[in-house]
Structure formats: C-alpha cells, structure tokens
Design a protein around this motif. Structure first.
Motif, PDB file in Angstrom:
ATOM      1  N   UNK A  76       0.805  -1.218   0.000  1.00  0.00           N
ATOM      2  CA  UNK A  76       0.000   0.000   0.000  1.00  0.00           C
ATOM      3  C   UNK A  76       0.841   1.273   0.000  1.00  0.00           C
ATOM      4  N   UNK A  77       1.954   1.270   0.708  1.00  0.00           N
ATOM      5  CA  UNK A  77       2.673   2.514   0.993  1.00  0.00           C
ATOM      6  C   UNK A  77       3.737   2.880  -0.034  1.00  0.00           C
ATOM      7  N   UNK A  78       3.845   4.168  -0.287  1.00  0.00           N
ATOM      8  CA  UNK A  78       4.977   4.695  -1.039  1.00  0.00           C
ATOM      9  C   UNK A  78       6.169   4.836  -0.098  1.00  0.00           C
ATOM     10  N   UNK A  79       5.869   5.268   1.129  1.00  0.00           N
ATOM     11  CA  UNK A  79       6.891   5.394   2.169  1.00  0.00           C
ATOM     12  C   UNK A  79       6.363   4.742   3.435  1.00  0.00           C
ATOM     13  N   UNK A  80       7.294   4.134   4.173  1.00  0.00           N
ATOM     14  CA  UNK A  80       6.950   3.413   5.393  1.00  0.00           C
ATOM     15  C   UNK A  80       7.653   4.087   6.559  1.00  0.00           C
ATOM     16  N   UNK A  81       6.922   4.291   7.631  1.00  0.00           N
ATOM     17  CA  UNK A  81       7.509   4.778   8.870  1.00  0.00           C
ATOM     18  C   UNK A  81       7.475   3.664   9.893  1.00  0.00           C
ATOM     19  N   UNK A  82       8.582   3.471  10.590  1.00  0.00           N
ATOM     20  CA  UNK A  82       8.633   2.457  11.643  1.00  0.00           C
ATOM     21  C   UNK A  82       8.667   3.191  12.976  1.00  0.00           C
ATOM     22  N   UNK A  83       7.686   2.871  13.812  1.00  0.00           N
ATOM     23  CA  UNK A  83       7.623   3.488  15.130  1.00  0.00           C
ATOM     24  C   UNK A  83       7.999   2.459  16.186  1.00  0.00           C
ATOM     25  N   UNK A  92      11.104   5.700   5.016  1.00  0.00           N
ATOM     26  CA  UNK A  92      11.602   5.511   3.659  1.00  0.00           C
ATOM     27  C   UNK A  92      10.808   4.439   2.950  1.00  0.00           C
ATOM     28  N   UNK A  93      11.278   4.060   1.777  1.00  0.00           N
ATOM     29  CA  UNK A  93      10.626   2.944   1.092  1.00  0.00           C
ATOM     30  C   UNK A  93      10.968   1.672   1.854  1.00  0.00           C
ATOM     31  N   UNK A  94      10.170   0.650   1.697  1.00  0.00           N
ATOM     32  CA  UNK A  94      10.440  -0.606   2.391  1.00  0.00           C
ATOM     33  C   UNK A  94      11.796  -1.159   1.964  1.00  0.00           C
ATOM     34  N   UNK A  95      12.115  -1.063   0.690  1.00  0.00           N
ATOM     35  CA  UNK A  95      13.401  -1.546   0.206  1.00  0.00           C
ATOM     36  C   UNK A  95      14.569  -0.809   0.839  1.00  0.00           C
ATOM     37  N   UNK A  96      14.448   0.512   0.919  1.00  0.00           N
ATOM     38  CA  UNK A  96      15.523   1.313   1.521  1.00  0.00           C
ATOM     39  C   UNK A  96      15.663   1.013   3.010  1.00  0.00           C
TER      40      UNK A  96
END
Length: 119
Positions: A83-90, A99-103
């Motif tokens: 779903x996401x263009x960018x992912x935040x991990x909290x 960032x992106x999941x790949x990054x």
C-alpha cells in the motif's frame, strides 16, 4: 461504489455483505467526502490472508488513482509494502525510520528497526 468494485450494491444492507465487501463499503464511505488525508488504522486486520492481500492491492490502486494521501497503520510488512509509497517504523511511540520498504531493509538505521523488519 464503482471505484471500490461494488457497482450495483447500493441497495444492499451492509449486514448482507461479505467481510471484504463490507470493508470496501467502509472505504467508499471514507472516500466520498474527498478528504485531504485519510486515516486508516489496521483496516484489513479482521480479514483472512488472501482477502487482505487482494484488498491491499485494490486499496493502493484506489488511493493512487484518487491522488489521496493516507496514513495507514499496520503491523503487516507485506501489507505496508503493497500500500505505501513510504513506510515509517515506530518504536515506543517514536518515529525511528522513514523511507521505502526496500531502503529501510537495506539500511534500517538501528538494531530495533532491523529486528522489527526482520533483517
């Protein structure tokens, strides 16, 4: 309803719909007022794996087609990636990585983020 794949379902009571159809109706209701930001908190968590995968792809397509920004909360890595263009991990209420999941997988930034992502 056509946008979420349910044309002709407007006359049906929500109680007569499947879980996936009910989720699509909820999404249609959320999109109807054309909000600038859509907040989705574990929107697919009550569904089985196959339906979650299908709906996450549909949701990504709809959000992109509508040009809508969404804050999407999930613990499911595959769902976030779909779903996401960018992912935040909290971690403990603090944003630790973005960032992106790949990054993020390539450069998680710290051990806790790496552990959460399974890298």
């Amino acid at each position: 309803l056509a946008l979420v794949g349910l044309p002709g379902y407007g006359h049906r009571a929500v109680t007569t719909l499947s879980g996936g159809q009910a989720q699509r109706v909820a999404l249609a209701r959320s999109l109807a007022p054309r909000p600038r930001l859509l907040l989705l908190d574990e929107p697919l968590s009550a569904l089985d794996r196959a339906l979650r995968e299908s709906l996450s792809q549909d949701l990504a397509r709809i959000l992109r087609a509508e040009g809508m920004t969404a804050l999407y909360v999930t613990h499911d890595h595959a769902e976030a990636e779909a779903v996401a263009d960018r992912v935040g991990v909290m971690v403990a209420g603090r944003l630790r990585a973005l960032g992106t999941m790949g990054a993020l997988r390539a450069h998680p930034g710290d051990e806790e983020v790496a552990r959460f992502l399974g890298v």
